[in-house]
Motif scaffolding. Structure first.
Motif, mmCIF file in Angstrom:
data_model
loop_
_atom_site.group_PDB
_atom_site.id
_atom_site.type_symbol
_atom_site.label_atom_id
_atom_site.label_comp_id
_atom_site.label_asym_id
_atom_site.label_seq_id
_atom_site.Cartn_x
_atom_site.Cartn_y
_atom_site.Cartn_z
ATOM 1 N N ILE A 12 0.844 -1.199 0.000
ATOM 2 C CA ILE A 12 0.000 0.000 0.000
ATOM 3 C C ILE A 12 0.879 1.249 0.000
ATOM 4 N N THR A 13 1.907 1.250 0.831
ATOM 5 C CA THR A 13 2.836 2.383 0.876
ATOM 6 C C THR A 13 3.476 2.599 -0.490
ATOM 7 N N ALA A 14 3.928 1.517 -1.112
ATOM 8 C CA ALA A 14 4.569 1.622 -2.428
ATOM 9 C C ALA A 14 3.590 2.131 -3.482
ATOM 10 N N GLU A 15 2.328 1.709 -3.394
ATOM 11 C CA GLU A 15 1.335 2.154 -4.376
ATOM 12 C C GLU A 15 1.021 3.638 -4.202
ATOM 13 N N LEU A 16 0.900 4.093 -2.972
ATOM 14 C CA LEU A 16 0.679 5.520 -2.733
ATOM 15 C C LEU A 16 1.856 6.336 -3.274
ATOM 16 N N HIS A 17 3.057 5.844 -3.063
ATOM 17 C CA HIS A 17 4.241 6.550 -3.567
ATOM 18 C C HIS A 17 4.244 6.580 -5.099
ATOM 19 N N ARG A 18 3.840 5.481 -5.716
ATOM 20 C CA ARG A 18 3.780 5.449 -7.184
ATOM 21 C C ARG A 18 2.815 6.508 -7.704
ATOM 22 N N LEU A 19 1.667 6.677 -7.035
ATOM 23 C CA LEU A 19 0.685 7.668 -7.462
ATOM 24 C C LEU A 19 1.199 9.091 -7.241
ATOM 25 N N GLU A 20 1.921 9.310 -6.153
ATOM 26 C CA GLU A 20 2.512 10.622 -5.927
ATOM 27 C C GLU A 20 3.603 10.905 -6.954
ATOM 28 N N GLN A 21 4.365 9.886 -7.302
ATOM 29 C CA GLN A 21 5.389 10.061 -8.334
ATOM 30 C C GLN A 21 4.750 10.385 -9.679
ATOM 31 N N ALA A 22 3.604 9.781 -9.969
ATOM 32 C CA ALA A 22 2.893 10.082 -11.213
ATOM 33 C C ALA A 22 2.484 11.547 -11.264
ATOM 34 N N GLN A 23 2.084 12.087 -10.118
ATOM 35 C CA GLN A 23 1.726 13.506 -10.073
ATOM 36 C C GLN A 23 2.954 14.370 -10.342
ATOM 37 N N ALA A 24 4.077 14.041 -9.703
ATOM 38 C CA ALA A 24 5.316 14.799 -9.909
ATOM 39 C C ALA A 24 5.779 14.722 -11.356
ATOM 40 N N ASP A 25 5.644 13.551 -11.961
ATOM 41 C CA ASP A 25 6.031 13.384 -13.362
ATOM 42 C C ASP A 25 5.145 14.216 -14.285
ATOM 43 N N LEU A 26 3.841 14.270 -13.974
ATOM 44 C CA LEU A 26 2.929 15.080 -14.784
ATOM 45 C C LEU A 26 3.351 16.539 -14.736
ATOM 46 N N LEU A 27 3.610 17.057 -13.550
ATOM 47 C CA LEU A 27 4.022 18.458 -13.455
ATOM 48 C C LEU A 27 5.326 18.690 -14.219
ATOM 49 N N ALA A 28 6.304 17.829 -14.023
ATOM 50 C CA ALA A 28 7.589 18.002 -14.704
ATOM 51 C C ALA A 28 7.437 17.975 -16.223
ATOM 52 N N SER A 29 6.502 17.179 -16.712
ATOM 53 C CA SER A 29 6.307 17.070 -18.162
ATOM 54 C C SER A 29 5.743 18.340 -18.771
ATOM 55 N N ARG A 30 5.221 19.244 -17.947
ATOM 56 C CA ARG A 30 4.626 20.486 -18.443
ATOM 57 C C ARG A 30 5.565 21.675 -18.342
ATOM 58 N N LEU A 31 6.814 21.454 -17.981
ATOM 59 C CA LEU A 31 7.739 22.567 -17.765
ATOM 60 C C LEU A 31 8.342 23.130 -19.049
ATOM 61 N N GLY A 32 8.059 22.509 -20.167
ATOM 62 C CA GLY A 32 8.545 23.026 -21.439
ATOM 63 C C GLY A 32 9.744 22.251 -21.951
ATOM 64 N N ASP A 33 10.346 22.772 -23.004
ATOM 65 C CA ASP A 33 11.477 22.120 -23.669
ATOM 66 C C ASP A 33 12.769 22.605 -23.017
ATOM 67 N N LEU A 34 13.179 21.917 -21.960
ATOM 68 C CA LEU A 34 14.328 22.351 -21.175
ATOM 69 C C LEU A 34 15.600 21.621 -21.592
ATOM 70 N N SER A 35 16.725 22.284 -21.383
ATOM 71 C CA SER A 35 18.031 21.687 -21.664
ATOM 72 C C SER A 35 18.831 21.601 -20.371
#
Length: 290
Positions: free
Chosen positions: A70-93
């Protein structure tokens, strides 16, 4: 951990109101298992919630609900949220700099760096969080590019126009939006990208609901109405280019967390009621600095 000269100067100590001192005290004292136990899985410590479909097998009564799964699954869902935000930051170098406002224990800055190779500066009112996050960056060997500062996100002292992207991940409810967006607009270069994921109360519902008031009391915060985000952005040269309602996507996370007896904080049912009655929303807003 070695503290740099910059981090010990008077200029690096946040100027704070009485309220912000209370917020800093809260996070300096916070040792919540729902943050710490999840972060121990891969040393990515998030202070936000999760999105996406839940793997219900972690609650399989035939096998017995497994707290570790359960702990690992909650962390996976939180990581998915962080990944979504990071994916919207634009074309970064890798040469670009990004700014993490209200960085907590630093997970979001690490996610952005690992995705783009960019430089990241995180800011938090909590000295304890900043020290913890810098030690994590050192252990990962990325402290030359990812740094955390004990500063006020409304007055960072960081270089104007130096950042290609910036964000708040569930930290806007601790500050006045006009002051916050003015600082992001100052830090971002023209055409830079700002992203926030936040809980906000739904103006169409009316005034802040009882549930929203309970959430405010629990976290010592002040949740803003949805409309104020767009008004404050318009006043501070931030033009929304994408708005996504994540409310339905986060409800499964809260349903799972409510059943995690080893991690519950007592606020889970309040969040679920607020989302379900329509008084509270979970939004992603992406804006360009003009």
């Amino acid at each position: 951990m070695t503290i740099t000269n910059e981090e010990t100067t008077a200029a690096s100590v946040p100027s704070q109101s009485t309220y912000q001192t209370r917020v800093a005290d809260y996070w300096n004292a916070e040792e919540n298992p729902v943050n710490l136990e999840l972060g121990k899985i891969d040393d990515l410590y998030h202070h936000h919630y999760g999105i996406g479909a839940v793997d219900r097998s972690v609650l399989d009564e035939g096998r017995g609900a497994d707290p570790d799964r359960i702990t690992a699954e909650l962390h996976r869902l939180e990581q998915a949220q962080a990944d979504l935000l990071a994916s919207r930051l634009g074309d970064l170098s890798p040469a670009d700099r990004v700014f993490d406002a209200g960085c907590g224990r630093g997970g979001g800055s690490v996610v952005a760096h690992l995705r783009y190779g960019c430089h990241a500066d995180g800011v938090t009112l909590s000295r304890k969080q900043a020290d913890f996050a810098n030690e994590q960056a050192r252990k990962r060997g990325i402290d030359d590019k990812v740094r955390y500062h004990h500063r006020n996100m409304l007055d960072t002292g960081l270089e104007s126009g130096a950042y290609a992207a910036s964000w708040n991940n569930e930290s806007t409810m601790y500050v006045e939006l006009d002051l916050l967006f003015a600082e992001h607009a100052r830090l971002l270069r023209r055409g830079g990208r700002y992203v926030t994921i936040t809980g906000c109360y739904n103006d169409a519902y009316g005034r802040a609901s009882r549930e929203v008031s309970l959430i405010n009391a629990h976290y010592i915060c002040d949740i803003h109405p949805r409309s104020e985000y767009f008004r404050a952005m318009a006043r501070n040269r931030l033009v929304p280019v994408q708005v996504q309602d994540l409310t339905a996507d986060t409800i499964p996370y809260w349903e799972l967390r409510q059943q995690a007896d080893h991690l519950v904080t007592g606020i889970e049912e309040t969040f679920l009621n607020a989302y379900r009655n329509g008084s509270f929303q979970y939004l992603l807003i992406v804006a360009d600095r003009v």
